[in-house]
Scaffold this motif. Sequence first.
Motif, short mmCIF file in Angstrom:
data_model
loop_
_atom_site.label_atom_id
_atom_site.label_comp_id
_atom_site.label_asym_id
_atom_site.label_seq_id
_atom_site.Cartn_x
_atom_site.Cartn_y
_atom_site.Cartn_z
N SER A 95 0.84 -1.19 0.00
CA SER A 95 0.00 0.00 0.00
C SER A 95 0.88 1.24 0.00
N GLU A 96 0.84 1.99 -1.09
CA GLU A 96 1.64 3.22 -1.16
C GLU A 96 1.13 4.26 -0.17
N GLU A 97 -0.18 4.31 0.02
CA GLU A 97 -0.75 5.30 0.94
C GLU A 97 -0.25 5.09 2.36
N ILE A 98 -0.30 3.83 2.83
CA ILE A 98 0.16 3.54 4.19
C ILE A 98 1.65 3.82 4.31
N LEU A 99 2.43 3.47 3.30
CA LEU A 99 3.87 3.69 3.37
C LEU A 99 4.21 5.17 3.35
N GLN A 100 3.46 5.96 2.60
CA GLN A 100 3.67 7.40 2.62
C GLN A 100 3.33 7.98 4.00
N GLN A 101 2.24 7.50 4.61
CA GLN A 101 1.90 7.93 5.97
C GLN A 101 3.00 7.54 6.95
N LEU A 102 3.55 6.36 6.74
CA LEU A 102 4.64 5.91 7.60
C LEU A 102 5.83 6.87 7.51
N GLY A 103 6.14 7.31 6.29
CA GLY A 103 7.24 8.25 6.12
C GLY A 103 6.98 9.57 6.82
N LYS A 104 5.73 10.04 6.84
CA LYS A 104 5.41 11.29 7.51
C LYS A 104 5.49 11.14 9.02
N VAL A 105 4.96 10.04 9.56
CA VAL A 105 4.97 9.85 11.01
C VAL A 105 6.39 9.77 11.55
N PHE A 106 7.27 9.06 10.85
CA PHE A 106 8.65 8.88 11.33
C PHE A 106 9.62 9.88 10.69
N ASP A 107 9.07 10.84 9.95
CA ASP A 107 9.88 11.90 9.34
C ASP A 107 11.03 11.31 8.52
N LEU A 108 10.68 10.41 7.61
CA LEU A 108 11.68 9.74 6.78
C LEU A 108 11.93 10.55 5.52
N HIS A 109 13.19 10.64 5.17
CA HIS A 109 13.56 11.31 3.92
C HIS A 109 12.99 10.51 2.75
N PRO A 110 12.59 11.17 1.66
CA PRO A 110 12.04 10.42 0.52
C PRO A 110 12.98 9.35 -0.01
#
Length: 387
Positions: A89-104
């Motif tokens: 799921s790209e949506e969940i993975l993008q949310q994961l990046g926002k929550v943990f402040d992951l660089h693209p």
Amino acid sequence: MTQKRPQLRNFATQPNQDDEEDLFEYFYDKPGALPGTIVIDKDAPLPKIILIDYNETNRTCLALQSPEDCAKYLDTASVSWVDVLGLGSEEILQQLGKVFDLHPLVLEDVVNVPQRPKVEDYEDHVVIIARMVMPKESGNSFYSEQVSLVLGKHYLLTVQEEPQRDCFTPVRDRIRHNKGTIRKRGADYLTYALLDAIIDGFFPVLEDYGERIEDLEEEVIANPTRKTLDKIYQIRRELLALRRAIWPQRDAINTLIRDGNILVSEEVRIYLRDCYDHAVQVMDMVETYRELSSGLMDVYMSSVGNRMNEVMKLLTVISSIFIPLTFVAGIYGMNFNTEKSPWNMPELNWYFGYPLCLALMIAIASGLIYFFWKRGWFENFSTIKDE
């Protein structure tokens, strides 16, 4: 190379073309693709998010519906292990990046698998890309899966390709039953425990290869066939895949030990040294088995050559026996007239001429057989006898 991501690579004894590619290739972006572009495989399972939050006295285990649900646990004094199983799921993975402040680019490395094992240091977290292998139930192959670890001050995020299996069960049991000191330590110790479980997961796989190589040694000497050659070739390729997995993984662990980082304590670095030693031991075993498999190829060629020599020796012995018999039969097969001269083969008129000729042939053949036997020419030199 295509950007298709196999769900869980199974290096079977008879690989197909996709398996051959998976043995050696890593993911790379399409030419001209934007940095941070993630590619979701259509067959990838939907992510499952498991949160294990613990301290020395309490433990909480939750199945989360969304990455935002774990945000409140990340800044607490307890250790929060967020385990994401699946990349579908790209949506969940993008949310994961926002929550943990992951660089693209970090999110790209986590999602676009397989990546080369490595360690990357960011301002408030450390990213570790590792490769986990597990033996197949049949013992004739192994599964390979990328595991991404993001270490923060009080949390650890792990992202796995597949939810079916992993080698983290002993770590989960230690947390559940409060065994050892894992619940008394921080997220860096949990990172060490998972890395140690990943490295230790190589040993059962290598034990299976040790048994397969022993079986192949007996097969190569006793009865080498074309299938034997295919087995040797496949083992060599799979061992090369293991080498490509453990070699950069060793360097990644060494980076955690060598480079100072406030997220990894000095005490945990000492534990990582033991993990590094295990990685070096795995490398030694892989190199040893690769040399043995290369030696099996030489033994196979020698065995095939010996079998051919045995066939040629048998044909030579048979020819050597029948050459004098053919000579005798050829002489007595000539037409002579004994009435013209007594020297024109008087044996043709003997009453027992035919039996005597056969007896002569038998005597010659028996004498040659005895001579060859005394010389040891009937022994099978291609068979190794136990003393």
